[in-house]
Motif scaffolding. Sequence first.
Motif, PDB file in Angstrom:
ATOM      1  N   PRO A  23     -78.095  11.204 -53.640  1.00 18.14           N
ATOM      2  CA  PRO A  23     -77.024  11.915 -52.763  1.00 18.14           C
ATOM      3  C   PRO A  23     -75.587  11.997 -52.956  1.00 18.14           C
ATOM      4  O   PRO A  23     -75.140  10.810 -53.586  1.00 18.14           O
ATOM      5  CB  PRO A  23     -77.061  11.271 -51.172  1.00 18.14           C
ATOM      6  CG  PRO A  23     -78.123  10.140 -51.381  1.00 18.14           C
ATOM      7  CD  PRO A  23     -78.532   9.847 -52.706  1.00 18.14           C
ATOM      8  N   ASP A  24     -75.090  13.390 -53.148  1.00 23.78           N
ATOM      9  CA  ASP A  24     -73.700  13.371 -53.520  1.00 23.78           C
ATOM     10  C   ASP A  24     -73.139  13.946 -52.133  1.00 23.78           C
ATOM     11  O   ASP A  24     -73.166  14.883 -51.661  1.00 23.78           O
ATOM     12  CB  ASP A  24     -73.526  14.551 -54.554  1.00 23.78           C
ATOM     13  CG  ASP A  24     -72.268  14.866 -54.858  1.00 23.78           C
ATOM     14  OD1 ASP A  24     -71.253  14.263 -54.193  1.00 23.78           O
ATOM     15  OD2 ASP A  24     -72.165  15.707 -55.992  1.00 23.78           O
ATOM     16  N   SER A  25     -72.172  13.042 -52.143  1.00 22.20           N
ATOM     17  CA  SER A  25     -71.495  13.333 -50.501  1.00 22.20           C
ATOM     18  C   SER A  25     -70.142  13.980 -50.760  1.00 22.20           C
ATOM     19  O   SER A  25     -69.483  14.480 -49.705  1.00 22.20           O
ATOM     20  CB  SER A  25     -70.818  11.711 -49.814  1.00 22.20           C
ATOM     21  OG  SER A  25     -72.038  10.878 -49.865  1.00 22.20           O
ATOM     22  N   VAL A  26     -69.538  14.391 -51.960  1.00 22.29           N
ATOM     23  CA  VAL A  26     -68.704  15.270 -52.107  1.00 22.29           C
ATOM     24  C   VAL A  26     -68.972  16.480 -53.180  1.00 22.29           C
ATOM     25  O   VAL A  26     -68.444  16.489 -54.272  1.00 22.29           O
ATOM     26  CB  VAL A  26     -67.332  14.615 -52.728  1.00 22.29           C
ATOM     27  CG1 VAL A  26     -66.584  13.940 -51.347  1.00 22.29           C
ATOM     28  CG2 VAL A  26     -67.449  13.230 -53.585  1.00 22.29           C
ATOM     29  N   PRO A  27     -69.922  17.211 -52.877  1.00 23.84           N
ATOM     30  CA  PRO A  27     -70.818  18.175 -53.720  1.00 23.84           C
ATOM     31  C   PRO A  27     -69.489  19.217 -54.122  1.00 23.84           C
ATOM     32  O   PRO A  27     -69.658  19.772 -55.200  1.00 23.84           O
ATOM     33  CB  PRO A  27     -71.727  18.614 -53.133  1.00 23.84           C
ATOM     34  CG  PRO A  27     -71.583  18.503 -51.723  1.00 23.84           C
ATOM     35  CD  PRO A  27     -70.800  17.106 -51.475  1.00 23.84           C
ATOM     36  N   GLU A  28     -68.497  19.588 -53.299  1.00 25.54           N
ATOM     37  CA  GLU A  28     -67.815  20.748 -53.632  1.00 25.54           C
ATOM     38  C   GLU A  28     -68.441  22.021 -53.880  1.00 25.54           C
ATOM     39  O   GLU A  28     -68.034  22.589 -54.923  1.00 25.54           O
ATOM     40  CB  GLU A  28     -66.562  20.264 -54.820  1.00 25.54           C
ATOM     41  CG  GLU A  28     -65.609  19.179 -54.397  1.00 25.54           C
ATOM     42  CD  GLU A  28     -64.759  19.613 -53.411  1.00 25.54           C
ATOM     43  OE1 GLU A  28     -64.350  20.845 -53.226  1.00 25.54           O
ATOM     44  OE2 GLU A  28     -64.006  18.769 -52.719  1.00 25.54           O
ATOM     45  N   LEU A  29     -69.529  22.160 -53.117  1.00 25.60           N
ATOM     46  CA  LEU A  29     -70.013  23.456 -53.285  1.00 25.60           C
ATOM     47  C   LEU A  29     -70.475  24.056 -51.864  1.00 25.60           C
ATOM     48  O   LEU A  29     -70.699  23.616 -50.686  1.00 25.60           O
ATOM     49  CB  LEU A  29     -71.602  22.970 -53.830  1.00 25.60           C
ATOM     50  CG  LEU A  29     -71.748  22.497 -55.460  1.00 25.60           C
ATOM     51  CD1 LEU A  29     -72.977  22.179 -55.451  1.00 25.60           C
ATOM     52  CD2 LEU A  29     -71.453  24.024 -56.101  1.00 25.60           C
ATOM     53  N   ARG A 297     -82.825  24.716 -51.305  1.00 27.37           N
ATOM     54  CA  ARG A 297     -81.324  24.935 -51.385  1.00 27.37           C
ATOM     55  C   ARG A 297     -80.559  23.984 -51.079  1.00 27.37           C
ATOM     56  O   ARG A 297     -79.578  23.517 -51.818  1.00 27.37           O
ATOM     57  CB  ARG A 297     -81.189  26.266 -50.960  1.00 27.37           C
ATOM     58  CG  ARG A 297     -80.057  27.012 -51.261  1.00 27.37           C
ATOM     59  CD  ARG A 297     -79.868  28.488 -50.586  1.00 27.37           C
ATOM     60  NE  ARG A 297     -80.622  29.362 -50.952  1.00 27.37           N
ATOM     61  CZ  ARG A 297     -80.388  30.463 -52.004  1.00 27.37           C
ATOM     62  NH1 ARG A 297     -79.130  30.388 -52.428  1.00 27.37           N
ATOM     63  NH2 ARG A 297     -81.174  31.295 -52.378  1.00 27.37           N
ATOM     64  N   SER A 298     -81.029  23.351 -49.902  1.00 25.62           N
ATOM     65  CA  SER A 298     -80.222  22.384 -49.140  1.00 25.62           C
ATOM     66  C   SER A 298     -80.233  20.891 -50.124  1.00 25.62           C
ATOM     67  O   SER A 298     -79.273  20.242 -50.250  1.00 25.62           O
ATOM     68  CB  SER A 298     -80.848  21.670 -47.894  1.00 25.62           C
ATOM     69  OG  SER A 298     -80.901  22.976 -46.880  1.00 25.62           O
ATOM     70  N   VAL A 299     -81.424  20.659 -50.463  1.00 29.73           N
ATOM     71  CA  VAL A 299     -81.552  19.287 -51.530  1.00 29.73           C
ATOM     72  C   VAL A 299     -80.332  19.614 -52.547  1.00 29.73           C
ATOM     73  O   VAL A 299     -79.951  18.741 -53.115  1.00 29.73           O
ATOM     74  CB  VAL A 299     -82.928  19.138 -51.970  1.00 29.73           C
ATOM     75  CG1 VAL A 299     -83.127  17.929 -52.724  1.00 29.73           C
ATOM     76  CG2 VAL A 299     -83.743  18.755 -50.739  1.00 29.73           C
ATOM     77  N   GLY A 304     -75.611  17.830 -55.053  1.00 34.02           N
ATOM     78  CA  GLY A 304     -74.401  18.340 -56.028  1.00 34.02           C
ATOM     79  C   GLY A 304     -74.752  19.124 -57.237  1.00 34.02           C
ATOM     80  O   GLY A 304     -74.163  19.388 -58.448  1.00 34.02           O
ATOM     81  N   ALA A 305     -75.983  19.959 -57.024  1.00 40.73           N
ATOM     82  CA  ALA A 305     -76.484  20.744 -58.187  1.00 40.73           C
ATOM     83  C   ALA A 305     -76.359  22.276 -57.835  1.00 40.73           C
ATOM     84  O   ALA A 305     -76.951  22.643 -56.705  1.00 40.73           O
ATOM     85  CB  ALA A 305     -77.824  20.163 -58.597  1.00 40.73           C
ATOM     86  N   ARG A 306     -75.536  22.913 -58.513  1.00 42.05           N
ATOM     87  CA  ARG A 306     -75.503  24.303 -58.104  1.00 42.05           C
ATOM     88  C   ARG A 306     -76.642  25.319 -58.682  1.00 42.05           C
ATOM     89  O   ARG A 306     -76.813  26.164 -57.937  1.00 42.05           O
ATOM     90  CB  ARG A 306     -74.179  24.728 -59.158  1.00 42.05           C
ATOM     91  CG  ARG A 306     -73.617  26.403 -58.644  1.00 42.05           C
ATOM     92  CD  ARG A 306     -72.786  26.819 -59.748  1.00 42.05           C
ATOM     93  NE  ARG A 306     -71.538  25.913 -59.665  1.00 42.05           N
ATOM     94  CZ  ARG A 306     -70.623  26.052 -59.068  1.00 42.05           C
ATOM     95  NH1 ARG A 306     -70.325  27.129 -58.129  1.00 42.05           N
ATOM     96  NH2 ARG A 306     -69.317  25.050 -59.101  1.00 42.05           N
ATOM     97  N   ASP A 307     -77.412  24.819 -59.614  1.00 41.91           N
ATOM     98  CA  ASP A 307     -78.514  25.643 -60.271  1.00 41.91           C
ATOM     99  C   ASP A 307     -79.598  24.750 -60.904  1.00 41.91           C
ATOM    100  O   ASP A 307     -79.436  23.588 -60.915  1.00 41.91           O
ATOM    101  CB  ASP A 307     -77.996  26.618 -60.880  1.00 41.91           C
ATOM    102  CG  ASP A 307     -77.093  26.248 -62.416  1.00 41.91           C
ATOM    103  OD1 ASP A 307     -77.325  25.064 -62.598  1.00 41.91           O
ATOM    104  OD2 ASP A 307     -76.173  26.858 -62.529  1.00 41.91           O
ATOM    105  N   CYS A 308     -80.413  25.341 -61.196  1.00 46.53           N
ATOM    106  CA  CYS A 308     -81.569  24.486 -61.996  1.00 46.53           C
ATOM    107  C   CYS A 308     -81.195  23.961 -63.396  1.00 46.53           C
ATOM    108  O   CYS A 308     -81.873  22.912 -63.533  1.00 46.53           O
ATOM    109  CB  CYS A 308     -82.868  25.613 -62.268  1.00 46.53           C
ATOM    110  SG  CYS A 308     -83.406  26.239 -60.710  1.00 46.53           S
ATOM    111  N   THR A 313     -79.220  17.569 -65.030  1.00 45.03           N
ATOM    112  CA  THR A 313     -78.317  16.572 -65.392  1.00 45.03           C
ATOM    113  C   THR A 313     -78.037  15.520 -64.389  1.00 45.03           C
ATOM    114  O   THR A 313     -77.220  14.456 -64.734  1.00 45.03           O
ATOM    115  CB  THR A 313     -76.956  17.377 -65.572  1.00 45.03           C
ATOM    116  OG1 THR A 313     -76.138  17.833 -64.264  1.00 45.03           O
ATOM    117  CG2 THR A 313     -77.146  18.608 -66.534  1.00 45.03           C
ATOM    118  N   LYS A 314     -78.636  15.528 -63.221  1.00 45.62           N
ATOM    119  CA  LYS A 314     -78.450  14.364 -62.159  1.00 45.62           C
ATOM    120  C   LYS A 314     -79.241  13.475 -62.491  1.00 45.62           C
ATOM    121  O   LYS A 314     -80.469  13.569 -62.984  1.00 45.62           O
ATOM    122  CB  LYS A 314     -78.714  15.143 -60.755  1.00 45.62           C
ATOM    123  CG  LYS A 314     -77.830  16.454 -60.505  1.00 45.62           C
ATOM    124  CD  LYS A 314     -76.384  16.077 -60.346  1.00 45.62           C
ATOM    125  CE  LYS A 314     -75.410  17.202 -60.010  1.00 45.62           C
ATOM    126  NZ  LYS A 314     -73.920  16.834 -60.409  1.00 45.62           N
TER     127      LYS A 314
END
Length: 339
Positions: A23-29, A297-299, A304-308, A313-314
Amino acid sequence: MALALKTAEGPLTNGFEDVFLLPDSVPELAFTEIDLSTEFLGKKLQYPLLINALTGGTEEALRINRDLGTLAARNGLAMAVGSMTIAFEDRAALESFTVVRHVNPHGIVLANCGADIKPRLACEAIEMIGADGLQLHFNITQELAMPEGDRDFRGILDNIMNIIALSPVPVIAKEVGFGMTAETVQRLYGAGIRIFDNGGSGGTNFIAIEDKRGGKFEHQLDEWGISTAISLAEIISLGLPVKVVASGGMRSSLDMAKALAMGADLVGIAGYFLNILLQNSAEQLEKSIESLLYQLRSVFLMSGARDCQAIRTKPVVLCGRTAEWLRSRRIDPGLWSHR
Ligand SMILES: Cc1cc2nc3c(=O)[nH]c(=O)nc-3n(C[C@H](O)[C@H](O)[C@H](O)COP(=O)(O)O)c2cc1C
């Protein structure tokens, strides 16, 4: 098909219970920024999802393929038809396959044949539906379980090389629920295959299905095969320049995201979609797919992943039996967690 609906999935799992995204608590997305589109076979897909091979050849198959093809077109998904052998024997069966292209003129449509198909017929199958790719399925296990099934599987690699030489579109090697190993992939890669649909355990189980109608395995081999997660890890660990469809027992957005993060290009779903379609309706299936994609999309956002590309990279942590399996195969489970 009726037997498939009546047969429970498993008993093996798809293995993704051993795979964790962080989980990324600060995804900034923002949710609207998440882009699940991808490219496959030179075309753009709105979502990295393939409605996998199911059916063809009958009146019922015509209705099913029309519904699934329409859904694929409306939602930007790829779709494969079921085995096309019957279309060579019975021209009346043709429409149950061509309908998939009629309702989806621009989308990705895959032809489907057994890996032992004659190269000339494989090309005919591709032409019939204007296919973007050809799935060659390997169902040795199912054949052996069937009293009337094939017993001689020699010459397949040569046949595949001949098909690839003639085919105007890319050829995909496809397992149907028992999982591809690194060794299998290496041999098929040597024969020229560059796209793999790994078809691991955890979903539709053709041994259990065949045994329901008097199959030769008498429910003694229901646990044959390797999980979709293990198979995917084995393939990705090879580091080959290949595309991979993760399939077999895939039905949740979380499992989809885990597979994409591990390196799958697409996720394939067959039995789960067929069940919803036949036990409910095309409308219900569309709602279920919309929910699945909202959750996917939510996951992505929660990781913290914008796209595929970004999800690959996560860090992904592999534990339990899957990690143990990989270590005993000299594959480092840390390949995905230390990045
Ligand atoms: C009723 C049914 C028919 C299928 N027919 C085909 C087929 O004709 N060709 C093929 O390659 N796979 C076929 N499959 C296998 C699926 O494409 C898929 O590989 C397998 O079911 C595992 O995925 P799942 O667990 O999501 O169902 C069929 C599956 C089901 C349930």
